[in-house]
Design a protein around this motif. Sequence first.
Motif, PDB file in Angstrom:
ATOM      1  N   THR A  33       0.836  -1.204   0.000  1.00  0.00           N
ATOM      2  CA  THR A  33       0.000   0.000   0.000  1.00  0.00           C
ATOM      3  C   THR A  33       0.866   1.247   0.000  1.00  0.00           C
ATOM      4  OG1 THR A  33      -1.785  -1.140   1.155  1.00  0.00           O
ATOM      5  CG2 THR A  33      -1.772   1.255   1.288  1.00  0.00           C
ATOM      6  N   ILE A  34       1.912   1.245   0.820  1.00  0.00           N
ATOM      7  CA  ILE A  34       2.814   2.400   0.889  1.00  0.00           C
ATOM      8  C   ILE A  34       3.545   2.580  -0.431  1.00  0.00           C
ATOM      9  CG2 ILE A  34       4.921   3.256   1.994  1.00  0.00           C
ATOM     10  CD1 ILE A  34       3.823   1.993   4.616  1.00  0.00           C
ATOM     11  N   ARG A  35       3.936   1.489  -1.066  1.00  0.00           N
ATOM     12  CA  ARG A  35       4.605   1.577  -2.386  1.00  0.00           C
ATOM     13  C   ARG A  35       3.667   2.193  -3.422  1.00  0.00           C
ATOM     14  NH1 ARG A  35       7.525  -4.192  -2.206  1.00  0.00           N
ATOM     15  NH2 ARG A  35       9.496  -3.503  -1.323  1.00  0.00           N
ATOM     16  N   GLN A  36       2.409   1.768  -3.401  1.00  0.00           N
ATOM     17  CA  GLN A  36       1.435   2.321  -4.338  1.00  0.00           C
ATOM     18  C   GLN A  36       1.243   3.814  -4.091  1.00  0.00           C
ATOM     19  OE1 GLN A  36      -1.997  -0.145  -3.672  1.00  0.00           O
ATOM     20  NE2 GLN A  36      -1.317  -1.754  -5.062  1.00  0.00           N
ATOM     21  N   GLN A  37       1.177   4.208  -2.825  1.00  0.00           N
ATOM     22  CA  GLN A  37       1.043   5.632  -2.501  1.00  0.00           C
ATOM     23  C   GLN A  37       2.264   6.404  -2.966  1.00  0.00           C
ATOM     24  OE1 GLN A  37       0.428   5.388   1.731  1.00  0.00           O
ATOM     25  NE2 GLN A  37      -1.804   5.234   1.544  1.00  0.00           N
ATOM     26  N   ALA A  38       3.446   5.823  -2.779  1.00  0.00           N
ATOM     27  CA  ALA A  38       4.678   6.488  -3.216  1.00  0.00           C
ATOM     28  C   ALA A  38       4.691   6.651  -4.733  1.00  0.00           C
ATOM     29  CB  ALA A  38       5.901   5.693  -2.756  1.00  0.00           C
ATOM     30  N   ASN A  39       4.259   5.626  -5.453  1.00  0.00           N
ATOM     31  CA  ASN A  39       4.202   5.720  -6.917  1.00  0.00           C
ATOM     32  C   ASN A  39       3.215   6.797  -7.355  1.00  0.00           C
ATOM     33  OD1 ASN A  39       6.136   3.789  -7.478  1.00  0.00           O
ATOM     34  ND2 ASN A  39       4.666   2.122  -7.507  1.00  0.00           N
ATOM     35  N   THR A  40       2.077   6.852  -6.680  1.00  0.00           N
ATOM     36  CA  THR A  40       1.083   7.882  -7.001  1.00  0.00           C
ATOM     37  C   THR A  40       1.662   9.270  -6.765  1.00  0.00           C
ATOM     38  OG1 THR A  40      -0.749   6.406  -6.460  1.00  0.00           O
ATOM     39  CG2 THR A  40      -1.210   8.762  -6.411  1.00  0.00           C
TER      40      THR A  40
END
Length: 73
Positions: A33-40
């Motif tokens: 989830t944190i990786r997805q937020q970072a990518n966003t």
Amino acid sequence: MRIIVLLILLTGCINQNLELQKENMRLKDEVNTIRQQANTLRNEAEALTNEVDSLKTELFKCDMMLESFEGTR
């Protein structure tokens, strides 16, 4: 008697292992989830950078037109 104690210890270890596996999966989900937020956020930052660059280009064009206009006066 020893077998019963060993079985109790083994059961405790198995239960602890299962709990650790659950926690591990929860943490992996959290990391994803944190990786997805970072990518966003990276994508949004790139879009904003592109927008700023575009605005700088427009400002430069306006400055050039203004200088040209002032030069013809």
